[in-house]
Each structure stands twice: as C-alpha cells, then as structure tokens.
Design a protein around this motif. Structure first.
Motif, PDB file in Angstrom:
ATOM      1  N   ARG B 120      38.854  42.380  31.869  1.00 39.52           N
ATOM      2  CA  ARG B 120      39.376  43.432  32.718  1.00 39.52           C
ATOM      3  C   ARG B 120      38.839  43.288  34.149  1.00 39.52           C
ATOM      4  NH1 ARG B 120      38.793  49.815  31.442  1.00 39.52           N
ATOM      5  NH2 ARG B 120      39.660  49.360  29.404  1.00 39.52           N
ATOM      6  N   ALA B 121      37.553  42.965  34.250  1.00 42.13           N
ATOM      7  CA  ALA B 121      36.949  42.770  35.575  1.00 42.13           C
ATOM      8  C   ALA B 121      37.656  41.631  36.304  1.00 42.13           C
ATOM      9  CB  ALA B 121      35.462  42.482  35.443  1.00 42.13           C
ATOM     10  N   LEU B 122      37.936  40.543  35.579  1.00 41.66           N
ATOM     11  CA  LEU B 122      38.615  39.397  36.191  1.00 41.66           C
ATOM     12  C   LEU B 122      40.017  39.769  36.648  1.00 41.66           C
ATOM     13  CD1 LEU B 122      37.531  36.466  33.857  1.00 41.66           C
ATOM     14  CD2 LEU B 122      36.972  36.779  36.272  1.00 41.66           C
ATOM     15  N   TYR B 123      40.671  40.570  35.821  1.00 38.24           N
ATOM     16  CA  TYR B 123      42.022  40.997  36.149  1.00 38.24           C
ATOM     17  C   TYR B 123      42.049  41.730  37.489  1.00 38.24           C
ATOM     18  CZ  TYR B 123      46.304  43.760  35.778  1.00 38.24           C
ATOM     19  OH  TYR B 123      47.511  44.363  36.027  1.00 38.24           O
ATOM     20  N   TYR B 124      41.114  42.646  37.661  1.00 40.16           N
ATOM     21  CA  TYR B 124      41.125  43.428  38.896  1.00 40.16           C
ATOM     22  C   TYR B 124      40.539  42.646  40.077  1.00 40.16           C
ATOM     23  CZ  TYR B 124      42.765  47.355  36.227  1.00 40.16           C
ATOM     24  OH  TYR B 124      43.532  48.159  35.441  1.00 40.16           O
ATOM     25  N   LEU B 125      39.563  41.783  39.798  1.00 39.30           N
ATOM     26  CA  LEU B 125      39.034  40.952  40.883  1.00 39.30           C
ATOM     27  C   LEU B 125      40.115  40.012  41.389  1.00 39.30           C
ATOM     28  CD1 LEU B 125      35.442  40.213  39.588  1.00 39.30           C
ATOM     29  CD2 LEU B 125      36.048  41.278  41.772  1.00 39.30           C
ATOM     30  N   ASN B 126      40.913  39.533  40.462  1.00 37.21           N
ATOM     31  CA  ASN B 126      42.019  38.671  40.834  1.00 37.21           C
ATOM     32  C   ASN B 126      43.026  39.443  41.696  1.00 37.21           C
ATOM     33  OD1 ASN B 126      43.315  36.132  40.631  1.00 37.21           O
ATOM     34  ND2 ASN B 126      44.839  37.089  39.299  1.00 37.21           N
ATOM     35  N   LYS B 127      43.210  40.675  41.334  1.00 38.12           N
ATOM     36  CA  LYS B 127      44.146  41.533  42.052  1.00 38.12           C
ATOM     37  C   LYS B 127      43.733  41.747  43.511  1.00 38.12           C
ATOM     38  CE  LYS B 127      46.761  45.597  41.282  1.00 38.12           C
ATOM     39  NZ  LYS B 127      47.955  44.802  41.545  1.00 38.12           N
ATOM     40  N   VAL B 128      42.425  41.829  43.747  1.00 38.98           N
ATOM     41  CA  VAL B 128      41.979  42.018  45.127  1.00 38.98           C
ATOM     42  C   VAL B 128      41.614  40.685  45.787  1.00 38.98           C
ATOM     43  CG1 VAL B 128      41.110  44.332  44.649  1.00 38.98           C
ATOM     44  CG2 VAL B 128      39.549  42.390  44.510  1.00 38.98           C
ATOM     45  N   GLY B 129      41.925  39.595  45.081  1.00 41.52           N
ATOM     46  CA  GLY B 129      41.699  38.269  45.653  1.00 41.52           C
ATOM     47  C   GLY B 129      40.248  37.835  45.678  1.00 41.52           C
ATOM     48  N   MET B 130      39.431  38.397  44.795  1.00 40.60           N
ATOM     49  CA  MET B 130      38.017  38.038  44.821  1.00 40.60           C
ATOM     50  C   MET B 130      37.571  37.281  43.571  1.00 40.60           C
ATOM     51  SD  MET B 130      36.553  38.637  47.622  1.00 40.60           S
ATOM     52  CE  MET B 130      34.826  38.525  47.173  1.00 40.60           C
ATOM     53  N   ALA B 131      38.524  36.887  42.749  1.00 42.76           N
ATOM     54  CA  ALA B 131      38.156  36.192  41.514  1.00 42.76           C
ATOM     55  C   ALA B 131      37.327  34.924  41.733  1.00 42.76           C
ATOM     56  CB  ALA B 131      39.400  35.884  40.694  1.00 42.76           C
ATOM     57  N   PRO B 132      37.594  34.152  42.776  1.00 39.35           N
ATOM     58  CA  PRO B 132      36.770  32.938  42.946  1.00 39.35           C
ATOM     59  C   PRO B 132      35.297  33.235  43.207  1.00 39.35           C
ATOM     60  CG  PRO B 132      38.757  32.813  44.269  1.00 39.35           C
ATOM     61  CD  PRO B 132      38.678  34.201  43.758  1.00 39.35           C
ATOM     62  N   TYR B 133      34.999  34.453  43.561  1.00 45.53           N
ATOM     63  CA  TYR B 133      33.629  34.768  43.976  1.00 45.53           C
ATOM     64  C   TYR B 133      32.803  35.457  42.891  1.00 45.53           C
ATOM     65  CZ  TYR B 133      35.374  33.709  48.617  1.00 45.53           C
ATOM     66  OH  TYR B 133      35.929  33.078  49.701  1.00 45.53           O
ATOM     67  N   ILE B 134      33.245  35.376  41.660  1.00 44.60           N
ATOM     68  CA  ILE B 134      32.572  36.167  40.617  1.00 44.60           C
ATOM     69  C   ILE B 134      31.075  35.888  40.510  1.00 44.60           C
ATOM     70  CG2 ILE B 134      34.524  36.655  39.099  1.00 44.60           C
ATOM     71  CD1 ILE B 134      33.793  34.181  37.513  1.00 44.60           C
ATOM     72  N   ASN B 135      30.653  34.684  40.875  1.00 48.20           N
ATOM     73  CA  ASN B 135      29.230  34.370  40.724  1.00 48.20           C
ATOM     74  C   ASN B 135      28.389  34.688  41.953  1.00 48.20           C
ATOM     75  OD1 ASN B 135      29.581  33.411  38.121  1.00 48.20           O
ATOM     76  ND2 ASN B 135      30.251  31.408  38.888  1.00 48.20           N
ATOM     77  N   ALA B 136      29.049  35.167  42.995  1.00 41.63           N
ATOM     78  CA  ALA B 136      28.302  35.482  44.213  1.00 41.63           C
ATOM     79  C   ALA B 136      27.603  36.817  44.069  1.00 41.63           C
ATOM     80  CB  ALA B 136      29.256  35.530  45.399  1.00 41.63           C
ATOM     81  N   ARG B 137      26.570  36.995  44.862  1.00 46.11           N
ATOM     82  CA  ARG B 137      25.909  38.299  44.918  1.00 46.11           C
ATOM     83  C   ARG B 137      26.366  39.022  46.179  1.00 46.11           C
ATOM     84  NH1 ARG B 137      21.614  39.213  41.513  1.00 46.11           N
ATOM     85  NH2 ARG B 137      21.481  37.525  40.010  1.00 46.11           N
ATOM     86  N   PRO B 138      26.294  40.350  46.176  1.00 45.34           N
ATOM     87  CA  PRO B 138      26.799  41.110  47.330  1.00 45.34           C
ATOM     88  C   PRO B 138      26.242  40.620  48.664  1.00 45.34           C
ATOM     89  CG  PRO B 138      26.319  42.596  45.542  1.00 45.34           C
ATOM     90  CD  PRO B 138      25.874  41.247  45.081  1.00 45.34           C
ATOM     91  N   ALA B 139      24.979  40.212  48.680  1.00 45.44           N
ATOM     92  CA  ALA B 139      24.387  39.791  49.955  1.00 45.44           C
ATOM     93  C   ALA B 139      25.016  38.504  50.477  1.00 45.44           C
ATOM     94  CB  ALA B 139      22.885  39.604  49.785  1.00 45.44           C
ATOM     95  N   GLN B 140      25.775  37.817  49.629  1.00 50.04           N
ATOM     96  CA  GLN B 140      26.297  36.507  50.018  1.00 50.04           C
ATOM     97  C   GLN B 140      27.753  36.527  50.457  1.00 50.04           C
ATOM     98  OE1 GLN B 140      25.328  34.890  46.167  1.00 50.04           O
ATOM     99  NE2 GLN B 140      23.552  33.801  46.959  1.00 50.04           N
ATOM    100  N   ILE B 141      28.383  37.704  50.493  1.00 50.54           N
ATOM    101  CA  ILE B 141      29.790  37.752  50.882  1.00 50.54           C
ATOM    102  C   ILE B 141      29.984  38.670  52.085  1.00 50.54           C
ATOM    103  CG2 ILE B 141      30.729  37.128  48.623  1.00 50.54           C
ATOM    104  CD1 ILE B 141      31.074  40.041  47.990  1.00 50.54           C
ATOM    105  N   SER B 142      31.140  38.531  52.719  1.00 53.84           N
ATOM    106  CA  SER B 142      31.389  39.294  53.956  1.00 53.84           C
ATOM    107  C   SER B 142      31.714  40.756  53.652  1.00 53.84           C
ATOM    108  CB  SER B 142      32.558  38.668  54.702  1.00 53.84           C
ATOM    109  OG  SER B 142      33.761  38.993  54.040  1.00 53.84           O
ATOM    110  N   GLY B 143      31.740  41.559  54.690  1.00 50.75           N
ATOM    111  CA  GLY B 143      32.012  42.983  54.526  1.00 50.75           C
ATOM    112  C   GLY B 143      33.362  43.267  53.881  1.00 50.75           C
ATOM    113  N   GLY B 144      34.385  42.568  54.360  1.00 55.26           N
ATOM    114  CA  GLY B 144      35.715  42.770  53.797  1.00 55.26           C
ATOM    115  C   GLY B 144      35.754  42.402  52.323  1.00 55.26           C
TER     116      GLY B 144
END
Ligand SMILES: Nc1ncnc2c1ncn2[C@@H]1O[C@H](COP(=O)(O)OP(=O)(O)OP(=O)(O)O)[C@@H](O)[C@H]1O
Ligand SMILES: [Mg+2]
Lengths: 275, 246
Positions: B120-144
């Motif tokens: 389910r998490a992948l489904y929604y992450l994919n929906k917002v275009g963030m699926a490739p980043y599943i292994n990143a931590r919040p500190a490692q991605i941009s504000g958007g």
C-alpha cells in the motif's frame, strides 16, 4: 630508574596479575551493568517527566503527574548533588540502620548505588533529548493516529537515544573511573586491588602506574567502541534509487478494499488492475 | 447530493484572552475540495488543528459523520487515522526511511500486516512519484520531495478527508509545482480535501468551495467563481486585491 620501575611492575604482575585482572573485570562489569540500568532509570524518568497534561485533564491525573515530576526532580537533585562515595556509605549502612537487614551481597549494593547515581544524570539528558526533537514529528505521528506512547516509542525515543549516545558514553567512561570509590564499602574493583596489593608489598608507585595505564586503556577502549556504535546508529549516508518499473508491478498487486471510503474508487481502477 | 463528512458547529478557540476563532460554522461534503484563504493570523492553521484535535476547542463541536468527536466519546486516535493531515513543515519521521514513514501508521495504528502495508505504501508513493526514493531518509531529499512523501504517508492511512496546512509555503518556488500537481491529481480523483493555502490559482481553479477567513470568523464562503470574481464582502475584495497584485 625506568628499568627499576619496569622490573617492579614485572614482579607485581607475576605475583598479583590475576588479582589485577579480576579487579579490571569487576570494574568493567559494575560500570557496564550500572550504566545500562542507569540508562533505563534515566529513560523512565525522562518519559514520565514529559507526559503532557493540560487544563482539560481531570484533577487526579494532573495531580499525579505533577507529583511524579516533583519526585523525579528531588531524586535528580539529591543524587547529582552529593558525592557517590557518600551515597554508597549512606545506602550501605542506612538500610541495616532502619530495617535491621544488611545487604548480603556487595555486588547488589554497588550496582544499586552506581545505577541510581547514573540514572540521576541520565534523567536530565533524556528529558533534554526528548524536548530537542521538534514537536512537528510528534504532531505528524498524532496526525496518522498514533497515541502519545506510540509516538514516543516509534518516533521520539529512537531519535532521543541516538542524540544522547555521546552523553551515555560520557557517563560510561565516568563510571569506569568512579566505580573506584566503591572500595569504601568493600567492593573489590581495580582500584581496591591497588590498595590491597600495595599495602601488602609496599610498592605504591609501581602499582599506581599500573592502575593509571590500566584505567586509561579501559577508557580509551570504551570511547573507541562508543564511536563505532554511534557511527552505526547514524545510518547510511547515501541511498540507492529503486527501479520504478519493478515497484509499479509490486504496487499493482495491491487492491483497494471494495467497500472503501477511499478517494480512489473510480478513477484509479486502471492503475490498480495493473493496466 | 449532500453527504457531509465533517460539520464544524459554533467552534470557538481562545488562547488565554486571545479569541482566535469565533463561532466558526461550516460543512465539508464528500468529494469537496475546500480552500481556506485569508490573511496571516486570521486563524486558518488553528482551525485545521482544532479539526484534527491537535488543539482542544474552547466551545463548539465537530461532527464526523454526525458524531461529535470533541467530547472524548470517540477515540481521538481512530478519528485522526481517518482524517489525514499534511503540514507546512512536512513533519516526516527522521529516524525512518521514506518507505517506513508510509508503513508505520498502517502497521501500528491500523494493524495491517507488513507485506500489505508495504504494498500500500508503494502504491501511494508511486502515485506521488516518490517510489524510487523508498530507501532514502527525510534528511536526504528535497523539500518538495518531502512534502510528496508526507502526502503519501497520509494517503497510506486511506483517510476519508485530507487536511493541508499551507503545504507549499515552506518550499522553494521551483518545488511548489510538483506538490500542487499531486494535489490536483488528488482533486481529480475526488479526494475530499480541506486546504489552507496562499496559492490563489489553486483555490480558484482546483477547489470546489472557497472559505475566506478574517480575524477568526468566516467572512465569506462560496463557489470559487463567485468569491474570485464577485465577492460580496469588502474585506474579501481588498484581501484578494492585495494578494493577487503581489
Ligand atoms: N499556541 C498558541 N498560543 C497562543 N496563541 C496562538 C497559538 N497558536 C496560534 N496563536 C495565535 O492565533 C492567531 C491565529 O494563528 P494561526 O496560526 O491560526 O493563523 P494563520 O491564519 O494560520 O496564519 P498564517 O497564514 O500566518 O499561517 C495568531 O494571532 C497567533 O498568534
Ligand atoms: Mg498558518
């Protein structure tokens, strides 16, 4: 002179090496166990002290929480504000004085004293650590339905632990050294061995040299290990992008509940069915 | 077709002696995209926080499917799980990866099994275009990206309504678009949303209903066309004039 010193140390070691080693082992066990228990005490105090209450909570809850805060504060002030050597004496002789029962086991009382002392220092660190996590994360946790305890357990405390790891390490190193005061109630740690051996053979300086070097090695080893642990807990500094096609396939296996009050009832059918 | 999810009735909120919200009354129906606009300090954030029970109301009630959630009869956690919230400052969990951020609530609050929560998490992450980043931590991605993950995290709880508190205000200008795009796609999926925003284009073009707040009261509300082209209140008119000329 130096040669003399080395040969004296050599002789001491030959005769009393195992006694010194036992002392080192006792020191390490006491410091380690007491630091761990001290951390547990510190976390308990820190968690209890940060339970929120507001004017809308009922009076009993408010009263209890305020009482808990006062008790914890008193505990912290007393055990931070008096020497551990006195605390040891006080507790060791205080118990038989009041209750007529003495501690049978010197280990128990030693661990008790050092743990309580460490806990007093950790309580403040933990409280500070909890307060330093921005409340936004707390609200984020609440907003997805977590209660106070879940937010604490899964979000706040893991970060608190990581943040105060340096302080825990500090306390551990202090404990390795300061457990030496427990000789006062007859605990045979590394320093107690020095008192015993040098008193028997009158080699004060050689024995003291061994103690100095011994303690230094222990604390250096401890800080080395602690840095390793800190590094490990900091996590990876990079991440790998994941192939999206693969993910879409996995995600496609997820289907929304039929009766869902979900927003995606009609529009996303295609995606869900993997088209 | 009226199908109210949320009804705010006579809501007031006072901080000390400061009356921040005064007798607020409005309804959110299923499928509504309601924009709340108004000057800084007019109480928009406080209203959203009251609705999500992050603040306790001074008086009034909030009905969720007709049931008052403010009197302690309804479990606050269960209610919050159904009413998602997206914050201005993202509020992601820094000790978890992007994927875990979107799973933890499902697992611990909704007691969903790990594999399903992951799907389910992948489904929604994919929906917002963030699926490739599943292994990143919040500190490692941009504000958007953070905000998109925050939206996915809220969606993964499958809420009935999503509250947004100025979701793009903390973002660099070049990242505002990606978040607005996600919100637009949610709107076209008929997600029920209540959005506090300074993005007038979003309020005008995407929302189905606009609420204008001033000094803790709802000064005017109605269809976006009405509010933006022919507002009744003088205050609304001058606010829009000011903000659209910026
Ligand atoms: N916790 C608080 N304690 C006291 N006053 C508060 C608190 N939170 C908000 N206020 C006050 O309530 C008023 C409304 O604040 P709020 O954040 O709801 O405004 P807003 O419309 O969201 O403004 P902005 O557009 O700047 O976000 C402000 O005057 C603020 O000072
Ligand atoms: Mg605000």
């Amino acid at each position: 002179m130096l040669i003399q010193l080395f040969s004296d140390i050599g002789k001491l070691w030959e005769k009393y090496g195992s006694v010194y080693l036992t002392g080192i082992a006792n020191t390490l066990i006491l410091a380690t166990v007491a630091t761990l228990i001290g951390c547990v005490i510190g976390f308990l105090c820190g968690i209890l002290k940060t339970i929120p209450y507001g004017p809308n909570d009922n009076i009993i809850k408010r009263f209890l929480l305020r009482l808990i805060r006062i008790i914890i504060q008193a505990y912290v002030e007393v055990f931070r504000g008096t020497p551990m050597i006195l605390q040891a004496v006080f507790i060791y002789y205080g118990l038989p004085y009041f209750f007529g029962v003495a501690f049978k086991d010197i280990w128990t009382v030693s661990i008790l004293v050092v743990s309580i002392n460490t806990g007093a220092y950790m309580a403040e660190s933990v409280r500070g650590g909890i307060m330093s996590i921005d409340v936004g994360q707390f609200e984020g946790a609440k907003a997805i339905g977590m209660n106070h305890w879940q937010a604490m357990l899964y979000v706040i405390l893991p970060q608190t632990l990581r943040n105060i790891l340096p302080q825990i390490g500090n306390n551990y190193i202090i404990n390795v050294k300061d457990t030496s005061v427990m000789f006062i109630i007859g605990f045979s740690d590394f320093f107690a061995v020095h008192k015993m051996v040098s008193g028997a053979v009158f080699k004060y300086f050689p024995s003291a040299t061994m103690e100095m070097v011994g303690y230094l090695c222990l604390t250096l080893l401890a800080s080395f290990l602690l840095r390793k642990i800190e590094k490990k807990m900091a996590g990876k500094s990079n991440y790998e992008l994941v192939n999206t096609d693969q993910l879409v396939m996995t995600a496609g296996t997820y289907s929304l509940p039929k009766d869902a009050a979900s927003p995606f009832d009609e529009v996303n059918k295609d995606i869900r069915e993997g088209k | 077709m009226e199908n109210p999810i949320l009804e705010v009735r006579h809501l007031s909120k006072t901080f000390g002696t400061n009356a921040v919200l005064k007798d607020i009354d409005f309804t959110v129906n299923k499928g509504d995209v309601t924009s709340i606009i108004g000057a800084s300090g007019s109480g928009k954030s406080t209203l959203l926080r009251c609705i999500n029970l992050l603040e306790t109301l001074t008086t009034g009630e909030i009905l969720y499917h007709g049931q008052d959630v403010t009197k302690g009869k309804v479990n606050a956690s269960e209610y919050r799980a159904k009413v998602g919230m997206v914050f201005q400052s993202f509020n992601l969990f820094n000790n978890m990866t992007v994927l875990k951020n979107c799973m933890i609530g499902q697992e611990k609050v909704s007691h969903i099994k790990k594999e399903e929560a992951r799907d389910r998490a992948l489904y929604y992450l994919n929906k917002v275009g963030m699926a490739p980043y599943i292994n990143a931590r919040p500190a490692q991605i941009s504000g958007g990206q953070k905000q998109r993950v925050a939206i996915a995290r809220a969606l993964a709880m499958e809420p009935e309504i999503l509250l947004f508190d100025e979701p793009t205000s903390a973002l660099d200008p070049e990242m505002v678009g990606e978040v607005l795009d996600v919100m637009k796609s949610l709107a076209s999926d008929k997600m029920t949303m209540l959005v506090v925003t300074h993005e007038m284009a979003f309020a005008r073009d995407v929302s189905t209903h606009v609420v204008y707040m001033a000094d803790g009261v709802i000064e005017e509300e109605g269809l976006p066309e009405k509010i933006f082209t022919n507002p009744e209140s003088l205050s609304t008119r001058s606010f829009l004039k000011r903000i659209l000329n910026e």
